[in-house]
Write a protein that holds these residues in place. Structure first.
Motif, mmCIF file in Angstrom:
data_model
loop_
_atom_site.group_PDB
_atom_site.id
_atom_site.type_symbol
_atom_site.label_atom_id
_atom_site.label_comp_id
_atom_site.label_asym_id
_atom_site.label_seq_id
_atom_site.Cartn_x
_atom_site.Cartn_y
_atom_site.Cartn_z
ATOM 1 N N GLN A 207 0.832 -1.201 0.000
ATOM 2 C CA GLN A 207 0.000 0.000 0.000
ATOM 3 C C GLN A 207 0.870 1.255 0.000
ATOM 4 O O GLN A 207 0.628 2.197 -0.763
ATOM 5 N N ARG A 223 -2.442 -7.735 -5.379
ATOM 6 C CA ARG A 223 -3.777 -7.388 -5.877
ATOM 7 C C ARG A 223 -4.098 -8.110 -7.177
ATOM 8 O O ARG A 223 -5.244 -8.524 -7.401
ATOM 9 N N GLU A 228 -8.772 -7.523 -3.990
ATOM 10 C CA GLU A 228 -8.789 -6.698 -2.781
ATOM 11 C C GLU A 228 -8.995 -7.583 -1.551
ATOM 12 O O GLU A 228 -9.463 -8.709 -1.641
ATOM 13 N N GLY A 229 -8.650 -7.049 -0.385
ATOM 14 C CA GLY A 229 -8.916 -7.766 0.851
ATOM 15 C C GLY A 229 -7.708 -8.493 1.398
ATOM 16 O O GLY A 229 -6.592 -8.388 0.884
#
Length: 270
Positions: A207, A223, A228-229
């Motif tokens: 990130q 990703r 996502e997640g």
């Protein structure tokens, strides 16, 4: 590292009257992946075979330098499994995860004392500077620790890349804890539906790198692979195991991830 023998694994699967699902090709591949010694050798061998290989000035092909840890080795396997970058000269530089890719002694205070000797003897970005200057494309791949990710903009600045050079930074991937013995009991549909909780640390580093370096430089392969997640798939659509230990790729995983990287990221231009 302990080696798991296939006959022992089969015997364990049959305890209690269970009938293992091992007749199909994907289950046979699971058994091969259980041999962690052989899987680790697959990860390393081709990357190390061209480690520090000098670029040939008489060769007109462009030059690609791939730098990093065992995640860079996975990336290199993905390149070779798919036949990518065949029009380039390829060379690699191995920098252990415990040492990270930083310029000079900037990371010394973050390296654990037990790893000081290892990192003093290992390759590093500073030593690779001359070969970095020769390359047309520099690809940095690692399981980035937070401190090294934070220092990466300064590291890149110190590399003094020219305008005609391309830099690509690839983030870490994680598949969570792998339990091959459990997967042998599952049906094909159950394997495809399976998702694992992953380590949050590489997600945080990815990130930060994504926000700092931007989409023109950084590829978040976590990703691409997992979406996502905080969970990730463990099998390809063909039912092949992606990772044998939660961090490193099987041959099928290397082919799958390599294809994703070269068709759905900025690597597609190479």
């Amino acid at each position: 590292m302990m080696k798991i023998y296939v006959p022992l694994l089969l015997g364990l699967l049959c305890i209690g009257g269970m009938t293992p699902v091992w007749a199909d090709a994907s289950s046979e591949a699971l058994l091969k992946a259980a041999d962690t010694e052989a899987s680790g050798e697959y990860t390393r061998q081709r990357f190390l075979a061209v480690q520090k290989k000098p670029f040939d000035a008489a060769d007109a092909r462009k030059k690609v330098l791939i730098i990093g840890d065992s995640h860079a080795q996975d990336f290199f396997n993905g390149v070779l499994e798919n036949g990518y970058l065949s029009a380039y000269q390829l060379s690699t530089r191995y920098i252990p995860t415990r040492c990270q890719m930083v310029w000079g002694d900037k990371g010394a205070e973050f390296v654990q004392s037990k790893d000081t000797a290892l990192c003093a003897e290992s390759d590093n970005v500073t030593q690779a500077a001359a070969q970095i200057a020769e390359a047309d494309v520099v690809i940095m791949v690692a399981r980035w620790q937070e401190w090294a990710a934070t220092l990466l903009p300064e590291t890149i600045q110190q590399m003094k890349l020219r305008a005609d050079q391309q830099l690509i930074v690839i983030g870490a991937k994680d598949f969570g804890k792998i339990s091959i013995r459990n997967y042998m009991k599952l049906s094909a549909d159950e394997r495809l539906a399976l998702r694992n909780k992953v380590d949050p640390k590489p997600l945080a580093s990815n990130q930060w790198l994504r926000d700092t370096l931007g989409a023109a430089v950084f590829i978040d392969q976590q990703r691409l692979i997992c979406g996502e997640g905080d969970s990730c798939r463990l099998f390809t659509d063909a039912g092949e195991l992606l990772s044998y230990d939660g961090g490193h790729l099987t041959p099928a995983g290397a082919k799958y991830v390599g294809k994703l990287l070269f068709t759905e990221s900025l690597l597609q231009g190479l």
